[in-house]
Enzyme design. Structure first.
Site, PDB file in Angstrom:
ATOM      1  N   SER A   1      21.790 -23.629 -54.408  1.00  0.00           N
ATOM      2  CA  SER A   1      21.675 -23.726 -52.953  1.00  0.00           C
ATOM      3  C   SER A   1      20.227 -23.758 -52.516  1.00  0.00           C
ATOM      4  CB  SER A   1      22.341 -22.518 -52.308  1.00  0.00           C
ATOM      5  OG  SER A   1      21.729 -21.343 -52.784  1.00  0.00           O
TER       6      SER A   1
ATOM      7  N   HIS B   1      27.007 -28.217 -53.689  1.00  0.00           N
ATOM      8  CA  HIS B   1      26.905 -26.777 -53.452  1.00  0.00           C
ATOM      9  C   HIS B   1      28.216 -26.198 -52.910  1.00  0.00           C
ATOM     10  CE1 HIS B   1      25.329 -23.307 -50.848  1.00  0.00           C
ATOM     11  NE2 HIS B   1      25.461 -22.878 -52.087  1.00  0.00           N
TER      12      HIS B   1
ATOM     13  N   GLU C   1      28.563 -28.647 -49.840  1.00  0.00           N
ATOM     14  CA  GLU C   1      27.423 -29.443 -49.361  1.00  0.00           C
ATOM     15  C   GLU C   1      26.971 -30.400 -50.472  1.00  0.00           C
ATOM     16  OE1 GLU C   1      25.273 -26.458 -46.168  1.00  0.00           O
ATOM     17  OE2 GLU C   1      25.093 -25.980 -48.296  1.00  0.00           O
TER      18      GLU C   1
ATOM     19  N   ASN D   1      23.553 -21.960 -45.614  1.00  0.00           N
ATOM     20  CA  ASN D   1      22.773 -20.791 -46.032  1.00  0.00           C
ATOM     21  C   ASN D   1      21.556 -20.538 -45.160  1.00  0.00           C
ATOM     22  OD1 ASN D   1      24.445 -19.928 -47.997  1.00  0.00           O
ATOM     23  ND2 ASN D   1      23.176 -20.597 -49.712  1.00  0.00           N
TER      24      ASN D   1
HETATM   25  N1  3HC Z   1      37.772 -15.002 -55.586  1.00  0.00           N
HETATM   26  C1  3HC Z   1      38.810 -15.829 -55.361  1.00  0.00           C
HETATM   27  N2  3HC Z   1      39.665 -15.647 -54.363  1.00  0.00           N
HETATM   28  C2  3HC Z   1      39.474 -14.616 -53.544  1.00  0.00           C
HETATM   29  C3  3HC Z   1      38.398 -13.723 -53.704  1.00  0.00           C
HETATM   30  C4  3HC Z   1      37.523 -13.948 -54.790  1.00  0.00           C
HETATM   31  N3  3HC Z   1      36.463 -13.181 -55.039  1.00  0.00           N
HETATM   32  N4  3HC Z   1      38.466 -12.788 -52.744  1.00  0.00           N
HETATM   33  C5  3HC Z   1      39.528 -13.079 -52.012  1.00  0.00           C
HETATM   34  N5  3HC Z   1      40.141 -14.201 -52.471  1.00  0.00           N
HETATM   35  C6  3HC Z   1      41.302 -14.887 -51.927  1.00  0.00           C
HETATM   36  C7  3HC Z   1      42.551 -14.369 -52.504  1.00  0.00           C
HETATM   37  O1  3HC Z   1      43.511 -15.381 -52.591  1.00  0.00           O
HETATM   38  C8  3HC Z   1      42.952 -13.338 -51.493  1.00  0.00           C
HETATM   39  O2  3HC Z   1      44.278 -13.044 -51.485  1.00  0.00           O
HETATM   40  P1  3HC Z   1      44.922 -12.053 -52.623  1.00  0.00           P
HETATM   41  O3  3HC Z   1      43.925 -10.956 -52.893  1.00  0.00           O
HETATM   42  O4  3HC Z   1      46.139 -11.612 -51.982  1.00  0.00           O
HETATM   43  O5  3HC Z   1      45.160 -12.923 -53.806  1.00  0.00           O
HETATM   44  C9  3HC Z   1      42.579 -14.017 -50.182  1.00  0.00           C
HETATM   45  O6  3HC Z   1      41.339 -14.691 -50.515  1.00  0.00           O
HETATM   46  C10 3HC Z   1      42.329 -13.053 -49.065  1.00  0.00           C
HETATM   47  O7  3HC Z   1      41.480 -12.044 -49.517  1.00  0.00           O
HETATM   48  P2  3HC Z   1      41.425 -10.578 -48.959  1.00  0.00           P
HETATM   49  O8  3HC Z   1      42.751 -10.243 -48.327  1.00  0.00           O
HETATM   50  O9  3HC Z   1      40.928  -9.693 -50.054  1.00  0.00           O
HETATM   51  O10 3HC Z   1      40.284 -10.569 -47.897  1.00  0.00           O
HETATM   52  P3  3HC Z   1      39.901 -11.575 -46.710  1.00  0.00           P
HETATM   53  O11 3HC Z   1      41.080 -12.000 -45.929  1.00  0.00           O
HETATM   54  O12 3HC Z   1      38.744 -10.938 -46.041  1.00  0.00           O
HETATM   55  O13 3HC Z   1      39.364 -12.871 -47.468  1.00  0.00           O
HETATM   56  C11 3HC Z   1      37.353 -13.910 -48.129  1.00  0.00           C
HETATM   57  C12 3HC Z   1      38.364 -12.813 -48.426  1.00  0.00           C
HETATM   58  C13 3HC Z   1      38.025 -15.270 -48.298  1.00  0.00           C
HETATM   59  C14 3HC Z   1      36.262 -13.761 -49.183  1.00  0.00           C
HETATM   60  C15 3HC Z   1      36.831 -13.758 -46.675  1.00  0.00           C
HETATM   61  O14 3HC Z   1      36.446 -12.431 -46.468  1.00  0.00           O
HETATM   62  C16 3HC Z   1      35.673 -14.646 -46.333  1.00  0.00           C
HETATM   63  O15 3HC Z   1      35.849 -15.805 -45.978  1.00  0.00           O
HETATM   64  N6  3HC Z   1      34.464 -14.079 -46.426  1.00  0.00           N
HETATM   65  C17 3HC Z   1      33.221 -14.826 -46.143  1.00  0.00           C
HETATM   66  C18 3HC Z   1      32.815 -15.551 -47.375  1.00  0.00           C
HETATM   67  C19 3HC Z   1      31.571 -16.332 -47.147  1.00  0.00           C
HETATM   68  O16 3HC Z   1      30.905 -16.293 -46.126  1.00  0.00           O
HETATM   69  N7  3HC Z   1      31.232 -17.112 -48.165  1.00  0.00           N
HETATM   70  C20 3HC Z   1      30.009 -17.898 -48.153  1.00  0.00           C
HETATM   71  C21 3HC Z   1      28.974 -17.122 -48.811  1.00  0.00           C
HETATM   72  S1  3HC Z   1      27.441 -17.976 -48.898  1.00  0.00           S
HETATM   73  C22 3HC Z   1      27.525 -18.764 -50.365  1.00  0.00           C
HETATM   74  O17 3HC Z   1      28.470 -18.722 -51.084  1.00  0.00           O
HETATM   75  C23 3HC Z   1      26.326 -19.571 -50.711  1.00  0.00           C
HETATM   76  C24 3HC Z   1      25.884 -19.390 -52.121  1.00  0.00           C
HETATM   77  O18 3HC Z   1      24.792 -20.263 -52.288  1.00  0.00           O
HETATM   78  C25 3HC Z   1      25.474 -18.002 -52.489  1.00  0.00           C
END
Ligand code: 3HC
Length: 297
Positions: free
Chosen positions: A125, A146, A158, A197
């Protein structure tokens, strides 16, 4: 030969961390033959264990059938060898550590081994692909692809072209993203951090500054983002998910580029990085986690 999504059968993902393993799973679920390569055997084993348990949960919840999961795992192989899967790959996604010299070594090796039509994409990223493309003899077939964490869930990818990336490379990469069930966002020009990001970074900086100035606890800052702003998770929970080391390396790279001390990683992030408290993957970051990455407190 110009790349085309129609020619993609075999995909290689380099790096079996949280991103690489889930990107690999996405490819196998979409019907591609997939190799995940990592230099560390333990990372490969951990990746398989976590993917199996994640997929088992999805079967339990009726999101996918056991047959579909079994078929996907049959299309996957996990290996420490880079050369043989690279020689068969029609598309490569590199998701190794965010360090320029490591990525350049990987791309130099891929550039000599992968077939001519193969696109070499990096999931980075922050490291724009023009800094890597010249390690290969095919800069027109190099770009950033990305994904967001968790890659199995987040719907955006992306696609970032460097000045030499061909239109066919961008189109192939964007179409592959669609076939993996994602919405591609295409950046016409390189900029470190890309779109999402850069926006997220501004939020993280403010959250860390509020915490370090003792305005509120990190837990309460997370509550404010979730409960007042409707974010799915707070910034500290998100740092634990994406990896405190990733954030640390991103800021170190920016600092090395700009020389501006303001760009250095924040004090609290450096402390956690030095203690090895890297977030979910190490069992502890801002919060504490079990082996499956579930939050304990
Ligand atoms: N891996 C895979 N699937 C996951 C997961 C993980 N680490 N965490 C959650 N999930 C999935 C699962 O299917 C889960 O359901 P299950 O546990 O019953 O199987 C479902 O998402 C829902 O999870 P939760 O009920 O535990 O929690 P949420 O409803 O809060 O969802 C989330 C989790 C999807 C991670 C949500 O909180 C979210 O969208 N968070 C924001 C994530 C975000 O902003 N990501 C971008 C980060 S920046 C980036 O990635 C850039 C890079 O360059 C670093």
């Amino acid at each position: 030969m110009e790349p085309s999504v129609e020619d993609i059968n075999n995909i290689l993902v380099v790096g079996a961390g949280a991103m690489g393993s889930q990107i690999g799973m996405l490819c196998a679920l979409a019907g591609y033959n997939l190799s995940v390569q990592d230099i560390d055997e333990n990372m490969l084993e951990k990746a398989q264990r976590q993917l199996k348990s994640r997929m088992a949960r999805n079967v339990e919840k009726g999101r996918i059938t056991q047959e579909e999961v079994d078929a996907a795992f049959e299309r996957m192989s996990f290996t420490t060898d880079l050369e043989s899967p690279a020689s068969r790959a029609d598309f490569v996604i590199e998701a190794a550590v965010e360090k320029l010299d490591v990525k350049r070594d990987i791309f130099a090796a891929l550039g000599t081994t992968a077939p001519e039509h193969t696109v070499l994409a990096t999931n980075s990223s922050t490291i724009v692909s023009s800094r890597i493309a010249d390690a290969t003899s095919r800069p027109d077939r190099v770009c950033n692809m990305h994904f967001f964490n968790p890659a199995l869930v987040m719907k955006c990818v992306e696609v970032v072209r460097n000045p030499e990336t061909s239109d066919a490379t961008v189109e192939t990469t964007a179409e592959l993203a669609r076939r993996l069930g994602k919405h591609p966002v295409i950046l016409n020009k390189e900029i470190s951090g890309f779109v999402a990001n850069r926006i997220l970074g501004a939020l993280m900086d403010e959250a860390i500054s509020l915490y370090e100035n003792d305005i509120a606890s990190f837990e309460d800052i997370d509550v404010a983002c979730r409960m007042a702003l409707g974010h799915p998770m707070g910034p500290f929970e998100l740092m634990d998910l994406t990896g405190i080391d990733v954030g640390y390396y991103v800021r170190m790279a920016r600092y090395q580029e700009s020389g501006d001390p303001e760009d250095r990683p924040a004090k609290s992030i450096t402390e956690k990085f030095e203690k090895g408290e890297l977030g979910r993957k190490s069992g502890r970051g801002w919060y504490t986690y079990d082996e499956e990455g579930r939050k304990l407190r």
